[in-house]
Design an enzyme around this catalytic site. Structure first.
Site, PDB file in Angstrom:
ATOM      1  N   GLU A 252      67.682  30.051 -14.552  1.00 43.45           N
ATOM      2  CA  GLU A 252      69.113  29.971 -14.888  1.00 43.45           C
ATOM      3  C   GLU A 252      69.751  31.265 -14.416  1.00 43.45           C
ATOM      4  O   GLU A 252      69.655  32.293 -15.091  1.00 43.45           O
ATOM      5  CB  GLU A 252      69.287  29.817 -16.403  1.00 43.45           C
ATOM      6  CG  GLU A 252      68.855  28.488 -16.957  1.00 43.45           C
ATOM      7  CD  GLU A 252      69.715  27.338 -16.486  1.00 43.45           C
ATOM      8  OE1 GLU A 252      70.779  27.566 -15.861  1.00 43.45           O
ATOM      9  OE2 GLU A 252      69.311  26.199 -16.735  1.00 43.45           O
ATOM     10  N   CYS A 286      77.658  33.718 -17.691  1.00 41.00           N
ATOM     11  CA  CYS A 286      77.323  33.232 -16.347  1.00 41.00           C
ATOM     12  C   CYS A 286      78.251  32.105 -15.897  1.00 41.00           C
ATOM     13  O   CYS A 286      78.441  31.922 -14.710  1.00 41.00           O
ATOM     14  CB  CYS A 286      75.863  32.832 -16.258  1.00 41.00           C
ATOM     15  SG  CYS A 286      75.390  31.659 -17.513  1.00 41.00           S
TER      16      CYS A 286
END
Ligand code: NAD
Length: 480
Positions: A252, A286
């Site tokens: 990720e 993010c």
């Protein structure tokens, strides 16, 4: 309510212990730069203990029924909810985000545990019709084995809870290297699992020098799966190392999310949702919107509105009730953001508001809006991970799609339009693992989370999340 800040030890095989060497790392409150405590720094003998514990626990846990795992996870979720206020306080002191965000993170974290508790009961295999009589063929889903997880500081609890509930619901054991910048709220989470009755060694929590720990754990034969959340640069290193040893991997990584505002968008909604999500967790998210692409007909209005929202944001210590944006989490981010802004200005960008560190104590940075930033500026190419919003104008649908898809990342993308036709067209045109149109609807426990391209591979959350910790075994059997 006041919570004194606790020092953090390693949690290995159900025991809290200092590093064998006695070494520690200081933990700093980013709102005032004071050393508030320490976290134990694991060495290889501590990691060996964690590996042996995870190996031993896996053999027991994989044979524990899915229903018994479910009961422990559900209990952990309830305990986490009950402790949300205390955990939020600790998180804000060590990580900086406003208290309401810390509490929200903790409560959504409890929902993640509940979701994966349920998913663990549905790890179905299937029966496959055979070509001949008397042959019975079927698949079963088995846990992959002990997992090594590396999680960052921006959502200290959430990033662990994107991994641990899925791993243990699937029957894996796990060693998490948590964030050294925000270790104590993660330790509270481990205590919650411990009190819920999770057997010793199923979940181990260590801290130390990240590269030392990943260099040791990833190649180790006990570890069967590697999962990492963090920057693309580090993700590439860890994925390469995992590849050398043929380990399963979930990555990720970073993104650089386009936020597109079409000429027919509801501007109030777009401004409200995009500005609050830009500055959430001081932009250290993010999936934060990071490249604002606005149709030329509404561009000036959007810039004015965004500037106003930025100027009105109350920046301060996350423990104060009025604070809407806290400090950056550590000094590295302060330097990095300053560099992004200086580079943009050097190349002709204009600072509409902000652009400076705020004060000289604590890692505060002003909410910043940039315009006229050329495409070769660093901020238009690298994830800024901070409270800076570069706003660019576009003319046509095709132009904006080209710009949105220009970078090798593909984590999240946002669009605002009042036309269903445009919404459908942009949803399919964007190269991104996740697209949210006319609202901010990503990262819920029941929805898949993850990127494409240099944003990584594999999903967390949703029904997909548990698959990351399962492998399919095919069995064919002839009746005697
Ligand atoms: P960094 O790239 O050094 O570290 C990012 C994360 O990776 C940290 O949690 C760190 O502990 C970990 N890490 C670094 N080297 C490692 C190694 N060799 N083995 C295992 N883990 C390792 O930078 P940073 O200053 O901590 O963070 C800045 C950048 O990281 C940001 O610009 C952002 O792109 C990225 N980041 C992304 C996320 C995310 O949610 N995807 C979270 C935090 C940071």
């Amino acid at each position: 309510m006041s919570t004194s800040y606790p020092n953090t030890n390693l949690y290995i095989d159900g025991r809290w212990q200092p590093a064998a060497s006695g070494d520690t790392i200081d933990v700093i409150n980013p709102a005032n730069e004071e050393v508030i405590g320490t976290v134990a720094r694991a060495g290889t003998s501590d990691l060996d203990e964690a590996l042996n514990a995870a190996d031993k626990a896996f053999k027991i846990w994989k044979n524990t029924s899915a229903f018994d795992r479910y009961k422990i996870l559900r209990k952990a979720a309830d305990l986490l909810r009950k402790r949300a206020d205390i955990i939020a306080q600790i998180m804000t002191i060590e990580q900086g985000k406003p208290l309401a965000e810390s509490k929200g993170e903790t409560l959504v974290g409890a929902d993640r545990i509940d979701w994966m508790a349920e998913e663990g009961r549905r790890t179905y295999g299937r029966v496959i019709p055979a070509r001949a009589d008397g042959i019975y063929q079927f698949t079963v889903k088995e846990p992959v084995g002990p997992v090594a997880a590396f999680t960052p500081w921006n959502f200290p609890l959430n990033q662990i809870l994107q991994k641990v509930p899925a791993a243990i619901a699937a029957g894996c054991s796990i060693i998490v290297k948590g964030p050294e910048e925000a270790p104590a709220c993660c330790a509270e989470l481990a205590k919650v699992f411990e009190e819920a009755g999770l057997p010793a060694g199923v979940f181990n929590l260590v801290y130390g020098v990240p590269s030392e720990i990943s260099d040791y754990l990833i190649p180790h034969p006990i570890i069967k799966k590697v999962t990492f959340t963090g920057s693309t640069a580090v993700g590439k290193l860890l994925a390469a190392k995992a590849g050398e040893h043929m380990k399963l991997v979930t990555m990720e990584l970073g993104g650089h999310s386009p936020a597109i505002v079409f000429e027919d968008a509801d501007l109030d909604v777009a401004l409200n949702v995009l500005s609050s999500n830009k500055y959430r967790n001081a932009g250290q998210v993010c999936i934060s919107p990071t490249r604002f692409l606005v149709h030329e007909s509404v561009y000036d209005k959007f810039v004015d509105g965004f500037k106003e929202a930025s100027d009105n944001l109350i920046v301060g210590d996350g423990l104060l009730p009025e604070t809407k944006m806290g400090p950056l989490a550590h000094d590295r981010r302060l330097e990095a953001i300053d560099e992004f802004v200086k580079d943009a200005v050097k190349r002709g960008g204009k600072i509409e508001t902000g652009g400076e560190r705020k004060g000289n104590k604590g890692y505060f940075y002003e909410p910043t809006v940039l315009t006229n930033v050329p495409l070769d500026a660093k901020i238009m190419n690298e994830e800024p991970f901070g409270p800076v919003a570069p706003i660019t104008r576009f003319k046509s649908f095709d132009d904006v799609v080209e710009e949105a898809n220009r970078l090798p990342y593909g984590l999240a993308a946002y669009a605002y339009t009042n036309s269903n036709k445009t919404a459908e067209a942009i949803g399919s045109a964007l190269s991104s693992g996740m697209v949210s149109i006319n609202h901010h609807g990503l990262a819920m426990p029941e929805t898949p989370f993850g990127g494409i391209g240099e944003s990584g591979y594999g999903k967390e959350g949703g029904v997909e999340g548990i698959e990351a910790y399962l492998q399919t075994k095919f069995i064919t059997q002839a009746s005697l």
